[in-house]
Design a protein around this motif. Structure first.
Motif, PDB file in Angstrom:
ATOM      1  N   ALA A 275      41.123  11.534  74.472  1.00  0.00           N
ATOM      2  CA  ALA A 275      42.460  11.741  73.897  1.00  0.00           C
ATOM      3  C   ALA A 275      43.401  12.372  74.922  1.00  0.00           C
ATOM      4  O   ALA A 275      42.958  13.066  75.852  1.00  0.00           O
ATOM      5  N   PRO A 276      44.702  12.154  74.762  1.00  0.00           N
ATOM      6  CA  PRO A 276      45.675  12.842  75.619  1.00  0.00           C
ATOM      7  C   PRO A 276      45.527  14.364  75.460  1.00  0.00           C
ATOM      8  O   PRO A 276      45.065  14.848  74.422  1.00  0.00           O
ATOM      9  N   ASP A 277      45.912  15.099  76.473  1.00  0.00           N
ATOM     10  CA  ASP A 277      45.728  16.560  76.478  1.00  0.00           C
ATOM     11  C   ASP A 277      46.205  17.255  75.204  1.00  0.00           C
ATOM     12  O   ASP A 277      45.471  18.088  74.660  1.00  0.00           O
ATOM     13  N   PRO A 278      47.407  16.969  74.696  1.00  0.00           N
ATOM     14  CA  PRO A 278      47.841  17.694  73.487  1.00  0.00           C
ATOM     15  C   PRO A 278      46.891  17.482  72.295  1.00  0.00           C
ATOM     16  O   PRO A 278      46.580  18.419  71.577  1.00  0.00           O
ATOM     17  N   GLU A 279      46.415  16.249  72.094  1.00  0.00           N
ATOM     18  CA  GLU A 279      45.484  15.977  71.001  1.00  0.00           C
ATOM     19  C   GLU A 279      44.144  16.680  71.231  1.00  0.00           C
ATOM     20  O   GLU A 279      43.558  17.252  70.312  1.00  0.00           O
ATOM     21  N   PHE A 280      43.676  16.620  72.465  1.00  0.00           N
ATOM     22  CA  PHE A 280      42.408  17.262  72.808  1.00  0.00           C
ATOM     23  C   PHE A 280      42.485  18.766  72.550  1.00  0.00           C
ATOM     24  O   PHE A 280      41.597  19.347  71.928  1.00  0.00           O
ATOM     25  N   LEU A 281      43.571  19.389  73.000  1.00  0.00           N
ATOM     26  CA  LEU A 281      43.738  20.833  72.818  1.00  0.00           C
ATOM     27  C   LEU A 281      43.866  21.202  71.336  1.00  0.00           C
ATOM     28  O   LEU A 281      43.321  22.217  70.894  1.00  0.00           O
ATOM     29  N   ALA A 282      44.553  20.384  70.564  1.00  0.00           N
ATOM     30  CA  ALA A 282      44.671  20.639  69.132  1.00  0.00           C
ATOM     31  C   ALA A 282      43.294  20.593  68.465  1.00  0.00           C
ATOM     32  O   ALA A 282      42.983  21.425  67.603  1.00  0.00           O
ATOM     33  N   GLU A 283      42.483  19.653  68.872  1.00  0.00           N
ATOM     34  CA  GLU A 283      41.116  19.559  68.321  1.00  0.00           C
ATOM     35  C   GLU A 283      40.301  20.790  68.702  1.00  0.00           C
ATOM     36  O   GLU A 283      39.572  21.341  67.879  1.00  0.00           O
ATOM     37  N   MET A 284      40.410  21.234  69.929  1.00  0.00           N
ATOM     38  CA  MET A 284      39.678  22.434  70.378  1.00  0.00           C
ATOM     39  C   MET A 284      40.137  23.674  69.610  1.00  0.00           C
ATOM     40  O   MET A 284      39.311  24.500  69.197  1.00  0.00           O
ATOM     41  N   ARG A 285      41.440  23.779  69.394  1.00  0.00           N
ATOM     42  CA  ARG A 285      41.960  24.930  68.617  1.00  0.00           C
ATOM     43  C   ARG A 285      41.441  24.907  67.182  1.00  0.00           C
ATOM     44  O   ARG A 285      41.150  25.949  66.600  1.00  0.00           O
ATOM     45  N   ALA A 286      41.321  23.726  66.623  1.00  0.00           N
ATOM     46  CA  ALA A 286      40.827  23.599  65.247  1.00  0.00           C
ATOM     47  C   ALA A 286      39.372  24.063  65.123  1.00  0.00           C
ATOM     48  O   ALA A 286      38.915  24.442  64.040  1.00  0.00           O
ATOM     49  N   LEU A 287      38.644  24.057  66.223  1.00  0.00           N
ATOM     50  CA  LEU A 287      37.241  24.481  66.201  1.00  0.00           C
ATOM     51  C   LEU A 287      37.076  26.003  66.317  1.00  0.00           C
ATOM     52  O   LEU A 287      35.990  26.517  66.029  1.00  0.00           O
ATOM     53  N   LEU A 288      38.143  26.697  66.694  1.00  0.00           N
ATOM     54  CA  LEU A 288      38.061  28.154  66.859  1.00  0.00           C
ATOM     55  C   LEU A 288      37.903  28.825  65.503  1.00  0.00           C
ATOM     56  O   LEU A 288      38.487  28.387  64.511  1.00  0.00           O
ATOM     57  N   PRO A 289      37.124  29.922  65.451  1.00  0.00           N
ATOM     58  CA  PRO A 289      36.998  30.636  64.180  1.00  0.00           C
ATOM     59  C   PRO A 289      38.351  31.214  63.747  1.00  0.00           C
ATOM     60  O   PRO A 289      39.148  31.619  64.575  1.00  0.00           O
ATOM     61  N   ARG A 290      38.560  31.262  62.486  1.00  0.00           N
ATOM     62  CA  ARG A 290      39.833  31.772  61.963  1.00  0.00           C
ATOM     63  C   ARG A 290      39.667  33.162  61.437  1.00  0.00           C
ATOM     64  O   ARG A 290      38.739  33.621  60.971  1.00  0.00           O
TER      65      ARG A 290
END
Length: 154
Positions: free
Chosen positions: A139-154
């Motif tokens: 995926a393009p960087d913005p999509e990739f980074l959004a996916e990685m952020r979604a994996l972070l604990p909240r």
């Protein structure tokens, strides 16, 4: 030696035979793995469980053989190696690609009218019913980074 015995011996490594065991555990390694990966498991479980470690073509003592790149063919070959083991309950353990193969072998056992494995243990792989797009790395960087952020604990 029968053809079934020869096929079994080609595919299965038993580093710690356990003739007194009440169950067998067929262990299917990950895509790049080999039977020796399960040596510590066999040693730890011996003699209560007999560990059958699958040795794939193209690995270790089967290095000279061509690799199998087709899951249905792979599962057919493993099923053929294990199908004559009917004197004790059989459990299947697979890690990563081995988990897929364990599932497929269990289906073949069912289709052949054999007793189902007493357990199918899957490690390092989602259940067949849990699909997820595995192409996030492309995926393009913005999509990739959004996916990685979604994996972070909240």
């Amino acid at each position: 030696m029968t053809q079934a015995t020869a096929h079994f011996e080609e595919w299965v490594s038993v580093s710690h035979p356990a003739p007194q065991s009440t169950v067998r555990l067929a262990c299917l390694p990950y895509a790049g793995g080999s039977a020796s990966f399960f040596f510590p498991v066999a040693k730890a479980l011996h003699p209560s469980v007999e560990v059958l470690a699958l040795q794939y073509p193209g690995r270790q003592n089967r290095f000279h053989e061509p690799r199998i790149d087709n899951i249905p063919e792979f599962a057919d070959q493993i099923f053929t190696a294990l199908r004559h083991l009917d004197d004790k309950p059989l459990a299947l353990f697979g890690h990563s690609m081995g988990a897929v193969l364990a599932y497929e072998v269990a289906l073949r056992m069912q289709d052949a009218g054999m007793p189902a494995p007493v357990r199918v243990f899957a490690s390092g792989r989602r259940a067949p019913s849990r699909y997820r797009d595995e192409r996030i790395h492309t995926a393009p960087d913005p999509e990739f980074l959004a996916e990685m952020r979604a994996l972070l604990p909240r």
